[in-house]
Design a protein around this motif. Structure first.
Motif, PDB file in Angstrom:
ATOM      1  N   ILE A  19      21.847  11.418 -22.408  1.00 25.35           N
ATOM      2  CA  ILE A  19      22.050  12.822 -22.769  1.00 25.35           C
ATOM      3  C   ILE A  19      20.730  13.501 -23.132  1.00 25.35           C
ATOM      4  O   ILE A  19      20.433  14.606 -22.668  1.00 25.35           O
ATOM      5  N   PHE A  20      19.909  12.830 -23.956  1.00 22.55           N
ATOM      6  CA  PHE A  20      18.621  13.408 -24.337  1.00 22.55           C
ATOM      7  C   PHE A  20      17.692  13.550 -23.136  1.00 22.55           C
ATOM      8  O   PHE A  20      16.984  14.555 -22.997  1.00 22.55           O
ATOM      9  N   ALA A  21      17.677  12.544 -22.265  1.00 21.36           N
ATOM     10  CA  ALA A  21      16.760  12.561 -21.122  1.00 21.36           C
ATOM     11  C   ALA A  21      17.005  13.759 -20.217  1.00 21.36           C
ATOM     12  O   ALA A  21      16.065  14.481 -19.855  1.00 21.36           O
ATOM     13  N   ILE A  22      18.262  13.999 -19.854  1.00 18.43           N
ATOM     14  CA  ILE A  22      18.536  15.079 -18.916  1.00 18.43           C
ATOM     15  C   ILE A  22      18.534  16.445 -19.599  1.00 18.43           C
ATOM     16  O   ILE A  22      18.164  17.453 -18.995  1.00 18.43           O
ATOM     17  N   THR A  23      18.914  16.485 -20.883  1.00 17.04           N
ATOM     18  CA  THR A  23      18.927  17.764 -21.616  1.00 17.04           C
ATOM     19  C   THR A  23      17.516  18.249 -21.900  1.00 17.04           C
ATOM     20  O   THR A  23      17.171  19.406 -21.608  1.00 17.04           O
ATOM     21  N   VAL A  24      16.680  17.390 -22.451  1.00 17.12           N
ATOM     22  CA  VAL A  24      15.301  17.783 -22.785  1.00 17.12           C
ATOM     23  C   VAL A  24      14.523  18.118 -21.522  1.00 17.12           C
ATOM     24  O   VAL A  24      13.695  19.036 -21.516  1.00 17.12           O
ATOM     25  N   HIS A  25      14.799  17.392 -20.433  1.00 10.75           N
ATOM     26  CA  HIS A  25      14.145  17.677 -19.147  1.00 10.75           C
ATOM     27  C   HIS A  25      14.362  19.142 -18.744  1.00 10.75           C
ATOM     28  O   HIS A  25      13.416  19.844 -18.381  1.00 10.75           O
ATOM     29  N   GLU A  26      15.610  19.601 -18.833  1.00 11.35           N
ATOM     30  CA  GLU A  26      15.913  20.973 -18.433  1.00 11.35           C
ATOM     31  C   GLU A  26      15.374  21.990 -19.437  1.00 11.35           C
ATOM     32  O   GLU A  26      14.854  23.043 -19.048  1.00 11.35           O
ATOM     33  N   VAL A  27      15.492  21.682 -20.717  1.00  9.16           N
ATOM     34  CA  VAL A  27      14.970  22.595 -21.739  1.00  9.16           C
ATOM     35  C   VAL A  27      13.453  22.757 -21.585  1.00  9.16           C
ATOM     36  O   VAL A  27      12.912  23.855 -21.772  1.00  9.16           O
ATOM     37  N   ALA A  28      12.770  21.672 -21.207  1.00 13.89           N
ATOM     38  CA  ALA A  28      11.315  21.735 -21.006  1.00 13.89           C
ATOM     39  C   ALA A  28      10.960  22.743 -19.919  1.00 13.89           C
ATOM     40  O   ALA A  28      10.002  23.519 -20.053  1.00 13.89           O
ATOM     41  N   HIS A  29      11.742  22.738 -18.828  1.00  7.61           N
ATOM     42  CA  HIS A  29      11.516  23.733 -17.769  1.00  7.61           C
ATOM     43  C   HIS A  29      11.639  25.150 -18.321  1.00  7.61           C
ATOM     44  O   HIS A  29      10.773  26.005 -18.098  1.00  7.61           O
ATOM     45  N   GLY A  30      12.738  25.394 -19.033  1.00  6.91           N
ATOM     46  CA  GLY A  30      12.994  26.737 -19.555  1.00  6.91           C
ATOM     47  C   GLY A  30      11.974  27.163 -20.591  1.00  6.91           C
ATOM     48  O   GLY A  30      11.558  28.331 -20.620  1.00  6.91           O
ATOM     49  N   TRP A  31      11.558  26.212 -21.445  1.00 12.75           N
ATOM     50  CA  TRP A  31      10.610  26.534 -22.507  1.00 12.75           C
ATOM     51  C   TRP A  31       9.249  26.917 -21.924  1.00 12.75           C
ATOM     52  O   TRP A  31       8.633  27.901 -22.344  1.00 12.75           O
ATOM     53  N   VAL A  32       8.775  26.149 -20.939  1.00 15.85           N
ATOM     54  CA  VAL A  32       7.488  26.456 -20.315  1.00 15.85           C
ATOM     55  C   VAL A  32       7.581  27.746 -19.505  1.00 15.85           C
ATOM     56  O   VAL A  32       6.646  28.563 -19.504  1.00 15.85           O
ATOM     57  N   ALA A  33       8.727  27.965 -18.837  1.00 17.17           N
ATOM     58  CA  ALA A  33       8.913  29.220 -18.099  1.00 17.17           C
ATOM     59  C   ALA A  33       8.797  30.419 -19.042  1.00 17.17           C
ATOM     60  O   ALA A  33       8.198  31.446 -18.698  1.00 17.17           O
ATOM     61  N   GLN A  34       9.362  30.274 -20.233  1.00 17.38           N
ATOM     62  CA  GLN A  34       9.275  31.350 -21.231  1.00 17.38           C
ATOM     63  C   GLN A  34       7.831  31.603 -21.634  1.00 17.38           C
ATOM     64  O   GLN A  34       7.419  32.749 -21.825  1.00 17.38           O
ATOM     65  N   ARG A  35       7.049  30.548 -21.761  1.00 24.08           N
ATOM     66  CA  ARG A  35       5.635  30.699 -22.107  1.00 24.08           C
ATOM     67  C   ARG A  35       4.873  31.489 -21.031  1.00 24.08           C
ATOM     68  O   ARG A  35       3.885  32.141 -21.308  1.00 24.08           O
ATOM     69  N   TYR A  36       5.370  31.399 -19.786  1.00 26.61           N
ATOM     70  CA  TYR A  36       4.706  32.098 -18.684  1.00 26.61           C
ATOM     71  C   TYR A  36       5.363  33.434 -18.347  1.00 26.61           C
ATOM     72  O   TYR A  36       5.065  34.026 -17.318  1.00 26.61           O
ATOM     73  N   GLY A  37       6.285  33.882 -19.225  1.00 25.68           N
ATOM     74  CA  GLY A  37       6.809  35.235 -19.076  1.00 25.68           C
ATOM     75  C   GLY A  37       8.231  35.368 -18.578  1.00 25.68           C
ATOM     76  O   GLY A  37       8.723  36.494 -18.416  1.00 25.68           O
ATOM     77  N   ASP A  38       8.930  34.245 -18.326  1.00 23.71           N
ATOM     78  CA  ASP A  38      10.300  34.341 -17.837  1.00 23.71           C
ATOM     79  C   ASP A  38      11.290  33.937 -18.932  1.00 23.71           C
ATOM     80  O   ASP A  38      11.313  32.777 -19.355  1.00 23.71           O
ATOM     81  N   ASN A  39      12.107  34.886 -19.373  1.00 24.33           N
ATOM     82  CA  ASN A  39      13.066  34.639 -20.458  1.00 24.33           C
ATOM     83  C   ASN A  39      14.486  34.397 -19.949  1.00 24.33           C
ATOM     84  O   ASN A  39      15.448  34.459 -20.725  1.00 24.33           O
ATOM     85  N   THR A  40      14.631  34.114 -18.657  1.00 21.53           N
ATOM     86  CA  THR A  40      15.971  33.958 -18.064  1.00 21.53           C
ATOM     87  C   THR A  40      16.787  32.883 -18.776  1.00 21.53           C
ATOM     88  O   THR A  40      17.944  33.111 -19.152  1.00 21.53           O
ATOM     89  N   ALA A  41      16.195  31.706 -18.956  1.00 22.54           N
ATOM     90  CA  ALA A  41      16.924  30.599 -19.587  1.00 22.54           C
ATOM     91  C   ALA A  41      17.321  30.947 -21.014  1.00 22.54           C
ATOM     92  O   ALA A  41      18.443  30.661 -21.448  1.00 22.54           O
TER      93      ALA A  41
END
Length: 217
Positions: A19-41
């Motif tokens: 559960i942690f492996a697949i959840t954190v994997h996806e959150v990492a994508h969204g978190w870094v995307a937010q750092r680069y200007g995308d707040n979609t997630a």
């Protein structure tokens, strides 16, 4: 080592690492995307460690469950992809490559965390405490390495393909991304013919040994 466990024990040992492996994997994508200007997630409530928000019926429940039931010793899965809108990036291809890389990197960091947890179990050396920590640590290392290595394959839509797209010239990147419609079929063929096993076996063996050494196993 995992073969010594009953089915119920295997489920208990694997459930949190998966559960942690697949959840954190996806959150990492969204978190870094937010750092680069995308707040979609973030706008869709996907920047959360609540696994229910990320669960995919097949990838999060059915496939890992079947792999545990069959005792293959190899467990992996996936969550619902976190939505990313590249139009919000200043440099879409390059920024998307970094967003894609965040997933496998998060898995390697989690593998390190599980290795350190297993190390605690080795040091404590009290069976009732150490064995659960060691078993869960091994499971955490295994699932995170599997996800990191698999996702780095340059097969669209895996993370490796996004990373490669950021490195290619624009025209070549566009042509390469046309393969995405066939990506799942390509993966199934590679899996069925066991070519995927051959490709992944050695890198997974090397990386897993490194983390097992950190764990003191």
């Amino acid at each position: 080592m995992m073969d010594e466990l009953s089915l119920l024990q295997r489920i208990v040992v694997w459930i949190l690492p998966v559960i942690f492996a697949i959840t954190v994997h996806e959150v990492a994508h969204g978190w870094v995307a937010q750092r680069y200007g995308d707040n979609t997630a973030s706008a869709l409530g996907r920047l959360t460690l609540n696994p229910i928000k990320h669960m995919d019926l097949v990838g999060t429940i059915i496939l890992p469950g079947l792999l545990l039931l069959t005792g293959t010793g190899f467990v992996f899965g996936w969550a619902k992809p976190v939505p990313v809108d590249v139009r919000n990036f200043k440099n879409p291809r390059q920024d998307m490559a970094i967003v894609a890389l965040a997933g496998p990197v998060s898995n390697l960091l989690m593998a390190l965390a599980w290795a350190l947890l297993a190390r605690v179990g080795v040091i404590v050396n009290v069976e009732s405490i150490s064995m659960p920590l060691i078993y869960m640590g091994i499971a955490g290392i295994s699932i995170n390495i599997a996800l990191a290595v698999l996702n780095l394959l340059p097969i669209p839509p895996l993370d490796g393909s996004r990373i490669l797209t950021g490195m290619l010239p624009s025209r070549l990147a566009w042509q390469y991304n046309q393969l995405e419609r066939y990506g799942f079929i390509i993966l199934l063929v590679l899996l069925y013919t066991k070519i995927l096993n051959v490709v992944l076996e050695y890198p997974m063996y090397i990386v897993q040994n490194m983390f097992m050494s950190i764990a003191g196993l």
